[in-house]
Scaffold this active site. Structure first.
Site, PDB file in Angstrom:
ATOM      1  N   TRP A 111      43.148  31.827  45.007  1.00  0.00           N
ATOM      2  CA  TRP A 111      43.244  32.178  46.414  1.00  0.00           C
ATOM      3  C   TRP A 111      42.910  31.017  47.321  1.00  0.00           C
ATOM      4  O   TRP A 111      43.607  30.776  48.319  1.00  0.00           O
ATOM      5  CB  TRP A 111      42.401  33.421  46.714  1.00  0.00           C
ATOM      6  CG  TRP A 111      42.991  34.611  46.031  1.00  0.00           C
ATOM      7  CD1 TRP A 111      42.511  35.278  44.948  1.00  0.00           C
ATOM      8  CD2 TRP A 111      44.253  35.228  46.338  1.00  0.00           C
ATOM      9  NE1 TRP A 111      43.386  36.275  44.566  1.00  0.00           N
ATOM     10  CE2 TRP A 111      44.462  36.265  45.414  1.00  0.00           C
ATOM     11  CE3 TRP A 111      45.232  35.011  47.309  1.00  0.00           C
ATOM     12  CZ2 TRP A 111      45.606  37.084  45.418  1.00  0.00           C
ATOM     13  CZ3 TRP A 111      46.363  35.811  47.323  1.00  0.00           C
ATOM     14  CH2 TRP A 111      46.537  36.843  46.387  1.00  0.00           C
ATOM     15  N   ASP A 189      36.812  33.157  53.151  1.00  0.00           N
ATOM     16  CA  ASP A 189      37.619  34.299  52.736  1.00  0.00           C
ATOM     17  C   ASP A 189      36.697  35.223  51.948  1.00  0.00           C
ATOM     18  O   ASP A 189      36.214  34.847  50.879  1.00  0.00           O
ATOM     19  CB  ASP A 189      38.784  33.805  51.868  1.00  0.00           C
ATOM     20  CG  ASP A 189      39.598  34.950  51.265  1.00  0.00           C
ATOM     21  OD1 ASP A 189      39.276  36.139  51.497  1.00  0.00           O
ATOM     22  OD2 ASP A 189      40.578  34.651  50.547  1.00  0.00           O
ATOM     23  N   LYS A 213      40.132  45.944  49.520  1.00  0.00           N
ATOM     24  CA  LYS A 213      39.296  45.921  48.336  1.00  0.00           C
ATOM     25  C   LYS A 213      38.032  46.732  48.611  1.00  0.00           C
ATOM     26  O   LYS A 213      37.983  47.915  48.298  1.00  0.00           O
ATOM     27  CB  LYS A 213      39.019  44.495  47.905  1.00  0.00           C
ATOM     28  CG  LYS A 213      40.312  43.850  47.352  1.00  0.00           C
ATOM     29  CD  LYS A 213      40.300  42.371  47.376  1.00  0.00           C
ATOM     30  CE  LYS A 213      41.681  41.763  47.219  1.00  0.00           C
ATOM     31  NZ  LYS A 213      42.360  42.027  45.956  1.00  0.00           N
TER      32      LYS A 213
END
Lengths: 387, 387
Positions: A111, A189, A213
């Protein structure tokens, strides 16, 4: 419309508390007796504004967000954030300094690698602080590089330092907030570990992530930004400095001015965030949640570590994610067997990310202690039979 | 969990068929017996892929989409589309011609004005084909400028011509697809009238819109693109030509390659699109829907026109929207009285857009014939008592 608690460990979109989901489903049909549902009311109606403010305030309360910071919601998910950060924060840095700032990226997994690539693509001057793949034997992700190897740009020229606090695919999590040069804005993030632990928001220029999530469903992303980073240089200045202009629907300042409703934000998605965070407040907040997450993770890692002949855990112990526990299983066909036998017991969502394979247990907030226990027992049992 | 049919005429997010909403709500809790819901399953799971493909195929069937075109879903709503079009279509034009194309915009209302401003902001060379405000007495929107006043750029240099097929705020709708210079790609914002009428998709380079009016809930947008417009010039070429680089999450080619699941698309939102379009297929398709929409709109306009002393309809008759019927009421306090008395009868969502005031009836597909009748009766009754 109630359901038995699912023992589901998928990495995202992920399990959410059943009570929240049942509540949201009822609201989709008829919200507060209006006769129409959450997906049908205007995003500027009084009800929608209450939902947006409720979600914002809950997050502020849970994370103890200081007055220097603002919470808002946008579209575009985590990947949208990768781009939005470059536009907005280079714009803010140009406003403050009249310069195009350099940007520093930690690469610790898929990511943050994607975020780095996006910044390069959009014309940012990217310096890689460290690439974790240089610090493992097999050249794959699985560790946070030692702090003394980190190379930052000159803080006088740096718009921000970027890192991904928890790498969902690699299963790597920063054990603590990275120490960066003073005066530089830190961007994180936190798509997959927000609300899983106590956080000192004042350390950050920006925290962001997709909601799907720990805190909600897809279609909305959350941002916590230092207010001083909202104003941007004007378009002419940006052009002169070769900084990409922010598209309006991703412009943090415009979004904040419109209380997250500049673009048609998904009210059902924000409602889920409001209810998830409300439930967490009632549960006792992030201290309680952090303890629970750590205990669940410790118990699962301990079970796996106890059977090292069978289970292979690739991540350095200090950098193991408490959210995404990744491992492979030695022996041909045993991973398939593990997944099949787990599914037969109702334990699902365990297949590793398609890019790396193996098994992945996602230990998000909605995975209960009981659910983690069941999985731990299965891990032990499977080991006994296959070691 | 069923609800009485709501008589709701809001402009968007808008009413959706109750059966679809009830079905989606049940799916949010437990989809297809999986034990988890639509917001929790992975966007790459077999179930999610079926939903995405189902929605795509239904739209292809309803709109008779030719093989030259592709359907996909993205985040960002209509405003996201305003930016995405500039990036992607200038990139495609540069790939084909090696040049930065000019872009032509019709300004016919607030939404096409916003799209035009966004294109200018992102560095496009914008030519305004016509600005409708120059063609009304009060300088407000309310007409499509006469065709002989349209000024296009040289077709040899034009990347695309942009227009908004239905202006939700102004209540203006193109009576037919505008005729543009041959060989130039036509781009249409159909956020608020897609699936309300038969369409010749082959005429368009791109059709797009937010889902939250006629076809779904917020959090997802639809795109129908000519496949030949997907490949873009490489980043170096774009930079050389001074064309803004497309952020990955808005890159049509990347999204199509990943079957709309590059970014975490909202599966609940796509599911609603699948079910709304499925229902419309069962109902008989767009011919049936178009006839119904035209009849509902004609009946409402006739009632308003019959009481011209009371109701003021600002839009030129030929350009009246069949989706958004806007009017004001002569006489102090009568608009508030209209809204209040309508609400007392359960007729809601009628307040005009905050920027223009007045009354707005949105006549989307989910507003039934009966619902339109009820409103027509109320319009007549209110006139009788207040004229």
């Amino acid at each position: 419309m109630t359901r038995p608690h699912p023992n589901y460990y998928g990495a995202g979109p992920a399990l959410l508390p059943s009570e929240v989901i049942e509540d949201a489903a009822a609201g989709m049909v008829n919200y507060q007796g209006l006769g129409i549902g959450l997906g049908e009311i205007s995003h500027r109606s009084g009800q929608a504004t209450e939902i947006i403010n409720g979600a914002k305030n809950n997050l502020k309360q849970l994370l103890d967000v200081p007055d220097t910071h603002e919470v808002f919601f946008a579209q575009g998910g985590g990947s949208g954030g990768f781009a939005a950060i470059v536009y907005n924060l280079l714009g803010a840095y140009a406003k403050e300094t009249g310069k195009k700032g350099k940007v520093d990226y930690f690469i610790t997994g898929d990511w943050s690698k994607k975020a780095t690539d996006e910044a390069i693509k959009l014309g940012a001057d990217v310096n890689v602080v460290s690439d974790s793949r240089k610090f493992t034997d097999n050249g794959k992700f699985g560790v946070i590089a030692p702090q003394d190897t980190w190379t930052f740009s000159d803080p006088k020229d740096t718009a921000y330092v970027y890192y991904c606090d928890n790498e969902t695919v690699a299963g790597v999590e920063f054990p603590e907030t990275p120490k960066i040069p003073e005066g530089v804005e830190l961007v994180a993030d936190m798509s997959s570990n927000i609300l899983s632990k106590v956080l000192d928001v004042s350390k950050f220029g920006l925290i962001f992530g997709g909601a799907q999530k720990n805190i909600g469903i897809a279609g909305v992303s959350f941002y916590i930004i230092k207010k001083s980073l909202l104003p941007k240089a004007d378009v002419a200045t940006l052009r002169k400095l070769d900084i990409a202009v922010t598209p309006s629907f991703m412009d943090f300042e415009i979004i904040v001015k419109n209380n997250s409703a500049y673009n048609t934000v998904s009210i059902p998605a924000v409602y889920v965030v409001e209810k998830v965070s409300e439930q967490l407040i009632k549960k006792g907040g992030l201290k309680v949640q952090q303890k629970e997450a750590e205990e669940k993770a410790a118990s699962l890692y301990a079970a796996l570590d106890a059977h090292k002949k069978l289970y292979n855990l690739p991540v350095a112990v200090a950098d193991r994610s408490k959210m995404n526990i990744v491992f492979t299983i030695h022996g041909e066909g045993l991973e398939d067997k593990f997944l099949k036998e787990a599914a037969a017991k109702g334990l699902t969502g365990l297949k590793g990310h398609r890019s790396v394979g193996g098994i992945r247990i996602s230990n998000y907030n909605a995975v209960t202690v009981q659910s983690a226990e069941l999985l731990k027992d299965f891990i032990n049992e499977f080991a006994k039979q296959n070691e």
